[in-house]
Structures are given as structure tokens and as C-alpha cells.
Design a protein around this motif. Structure first.
Motif, PDB file in Angstrom:
ATOM      1  N   ASP A 108       0.803  -1.228   0.000  1.00 57.32           N
ATOM      2  CA  ASP A 108       0.000   0.000   0.000  1.00 57.32           C
ATOM      3  C   ASP A 108       0.835   1.277   0.000  1.00 57.32           C
ATOM      4  O   ASP A 108       0.348   2.329  -0.426  1.00 57.32           O
ATOM      5  CB  ASP A 108      -0.952   0.010   1.198  1.00 57.32           C
TER       6      ASP A 108
ATOM      7  N   ASP B 184       2.887   5.992   9.061  1.00 64.33           N
ATOM      8  CA  ASP B 184       2.539   4.577   9.074  1.00 64.33           C
ATOM      9  C   ASP B 184       3.759   3.803   9.550  1.00 64.33           C
ATOM     10  O   ASP B 184       4.901   4.239   9.369  1.00 64.33           O
ATOM     11  CB  ASP B 184       2.110   4.087   7.692  1.00 64.33           C
TER      12      ASP B 184
ATOM     13  N   CYS C  24      -5.566   2.756   9.675  1.00 70.92           N
ATOM     14  CA  CYS C  24      -5.363   1.333   9.422  1.00 70.92           C
ATOM     15  C   CYS C  24      -6.715   0.623   9.412  1.00 70.92           C
ATOM     16  O   CYS C  24      -7.733   1.183   9.825  1.00 70.92           O
ATOM     17  CB  CYS C  24      -4.444   0.720  10.477  1.00 70.92           C
ATOM     18  N   CYS C  25      -6.703  -0.621   8.939  1.00 75.33           N
ATOM     19  CA  CYS C  25      -7.925  -1.420   8.941  1.00 75.33           C
ATOM     20  C   CYS C  25      -8.305  -1.810  10.368  1.00 75.33           C
ATOM     21  O   CYS C  25      -7.432  -1.964  11.228  1.00 75.33           O
ATOM     22  CB  CYS C  25      -7.732  -2.685   8.107  1.00 75.33           C
TER      23      CYS C  25
ATOM     24  N   TRP D 256     -12.063   1.402   7.812  1.00 77.61           N
ATOM     25  CA  TRP D 256     -10.713   1.965   7.789  1.00 77.61           C
ATOM     26  C   TRP D 256     -10.694   3.030   8.885  1.00 77.61           C
ATOM     27  O   TRP D 256     -11.402   4.027   8.800  1.00 77.61           O
ATOM     28  CB  TRP D 256     -10.431   2.557   6.411  1.00 77.61           C
TER      29      TRP D 256
END
Length: 286
Positions: free
Chosen positions: A28, A69, A97-98, A278
Motif C-alpha cells: 500500500d 505509518d 489502518c484497517c 478503515w
């Protein structure tokens, strides 16, 4: 930190091996590293092999936040410390983030990050949505975006409302203050469907809008959604879905934020309580 690991501030990944378990996790953000669209890039290295990465970047449209991240197989506590050390002019740091990335969420909790938004991105068959909307009346009078753009007063009214709505739904991460004409440029750059992006007008005043964007001949995206006063947007959406179905479009995609009370009107219709989200977290800088 493990004595066999060191953290280096690097410009790219050249000259290093990438831990096999890290490759899938990097997908990603790999484009950001390749195009150098980042402010900082920290690598957790053991014997010339990268075991973890910490990355930060900025957004010119949301200038007050630093985005970060952390991608690591083991503990990423040290990488997070590096990313939080320098904040410049930013007043908050954001990581998204998920909802199933439990290890990363646990790391965020250690650093006192707070959840401020959940985003749901889902695709639906138009036919199934219309079945759920059978009891909903279609909107009586809607004006295509194309006509609004030919009416200077309504055009200004629309994009001032778009600007206001966006700012009010992004109070946790304010946008740069730009004139309404810039918002018009942003929308038009996103290639809306000028005939099926509908605006509700009452007494020469914009009351609501839903923009549609073609992705392919049989798939559309529901874009910005907004309103002036509390308005039921489902009739507008239903009329748009009917028109899309008549044109042979099969599916539509929604992106819905919990911070946007206007598009959140669609949450029940889309059954978002059953969907994955998300999640976005922030911590204020010192």
C-alpha cells in the motif's frame, strides 16, 4: 530494542534486502517510497535486511497534520518513537489502518492515539439497493449539475456550501482555507457526471447535492454528499440509482465517514454495521 537491530533514516530502499514477511505489508505504501512522496523514511535494519519501516508525509490540503505509518513484523515501538520525535509545524499526528490490524491498534493505544473517524468503502448492486428503497419516494424536483454551472448565483451557492460542509466534517483535521472557486476546480477535476449529479434547489437556494462519478460503463462512485438544512437525502439517491439503472450501470461504490452526518444517512441502507472499516487515529503534538 534488540541489539542486532538499528534504525536508519534512509532515502530509498536501494542497497537493502527486504524481509520476506514485510513485502506484502508494503504494497500500500510502496508507490510513496518509489515516488519519494514522503517526509521521513526510517528503516529498522538487521544485517542489511529491513525488518521494519516507519514513514511520514504531509498533505498540502490538510497542512496541520503529519501522516505516518509503521510496517513491521515484530515490535514497532522504536519506529513510532522516531516518527513522533519531529513534528515541525504540525499540531497532530495521524495514522490510519484497517479495523482488523489489532497489533497496530494496540501500538497506537500505547502512544495515546485516539480514534476519531471510521471510513467504510463498499460496492453494491443497484438492483439490491432499489429493493431496499421501494418504500422511499423519489425526489420531485432535482437540477443537474450542468444546469447549476450555467447559473452564476446557484453555482456560487453550491460551492460555498460544499466548502462549508467539508470543513465542518473535518474539524479534527482541518483543511486549508481556499476560496469556493478552488472547490469547483477540485470537483470538476474529479470528472463528475454532469447530468446525473443532482442538486436540490428551493427558492433559488441550494438545499442538497449528491455527485456521481463514472468509473466504468457499468460502475459509478457516489461522490460528495451535502445539504444546507436537515434534509432526507434518500429520495435524491433513489432517483439517481433509477437513472443509473436505466443507463445500464450495475454497481455503485460508496465511501462513508462517521464524521460526515450527511452521508451517514445512508448507513442503515448500506448496512454498515456489518462492514469492515478503515480507522483513523490521532495524537496531539506537544
Amino acid at each position: 530494542m534488540n541489539k542486532n537491530l538499528t534504525i536508519k533514516n534512509i532515502d530509498n530502499l536501494n542497497g537493502f534486502k527486504l524481509d520476506d514477511a514485510l513485502e506484502q505489508k508494503l504494497i500500500d505504501i510502496e508507490w510513496r517510497i518509489q515516488t519519494k512522496e514522503f517526509s521521513e523514511l526510517f528503516a529498522q535494519i538487521s544485517e542489511d535486511t529491513i525488518k521494519g519501516i516507519g514513514i511520514s508525509w504531509s498533505s498540502p490540503f490538510h497542512p496541520y497534520a503529519k501522516y505516518i505509518d509503521v510496517i513491521a513484523n515484530d515490535s514497532s515501538f522504536e519506529l513510532m518513537n522516531y516518527l513522533l520525535a519531529a513534528t515541525g509545524t504540525h499540531d497532530k499526528i495521524i495514522l490510519s489502518c484497517c479495523d482488523h490490524e489489532l497489533q497496530k491498534i494496540q501500538l497506537l493505544k500505547q502512544f495515546q492515539f485516539k480514534l476519531f473517524r471510521k471510513t467504510y468503502t463498499e460496492t453494491y448492486e443497484i438492483s439490491s439497493l432499489l429493493k431496499r428503497l421501494e418504500q422511499e419516494q423519489s425526489a420531485q424536483k432535482l437540477t443537474p449539475l450542468l444546469e447549476i454551472l450555467n447559473e452564476p448565483t446557484l453555482e456560487q451557492n453550491l460551492f460555498k456550501l460544499l466548502k462549508y460542509n467539508y470543513e465542518q466534517t473535518h474539524l479534527d483535521n482541518p483543511a486549508k482555507d481556499v476560496p469556493w472557486q478552488t472547490w469547483k476546480e477540485i470537483l470538476l477535476d474529479d470528472t463528475p457526471d454532469f447530468n446525473l449529479s443532482f442538486v436540490a434547489v428551493e427558492e433559488n437556494k441550494v438545499m442538497a447535492y449528491i455527485f456521481l462519478h463514472p468509473i466504468s460503463p457499468d460502475h459509478y462512485e457516489i461522490g460528495w454528499v451535502g445539504m444546507n438544512n436537515p434534509t432526507n437525502l434518500l429520495p435524491v439517491l433513489k432517483q439517481q440509482l433509477i437513472q443509473l439503472q436505466r443507463q445500464g450501470v450495475k454497481t455503485v461504490e460508496f465511501e462513508i465517514d462517521t464524521t460526515n452526518h450527511m452521508s451517514w444517512q445512508f448507513a442503515a441502507l448500506l448496512q454498515l454495521e456489518k462492514k469492515k472499516s478503515w480507522n483513523s487515529y490521532y495524537v496531539e503534538t506537544m
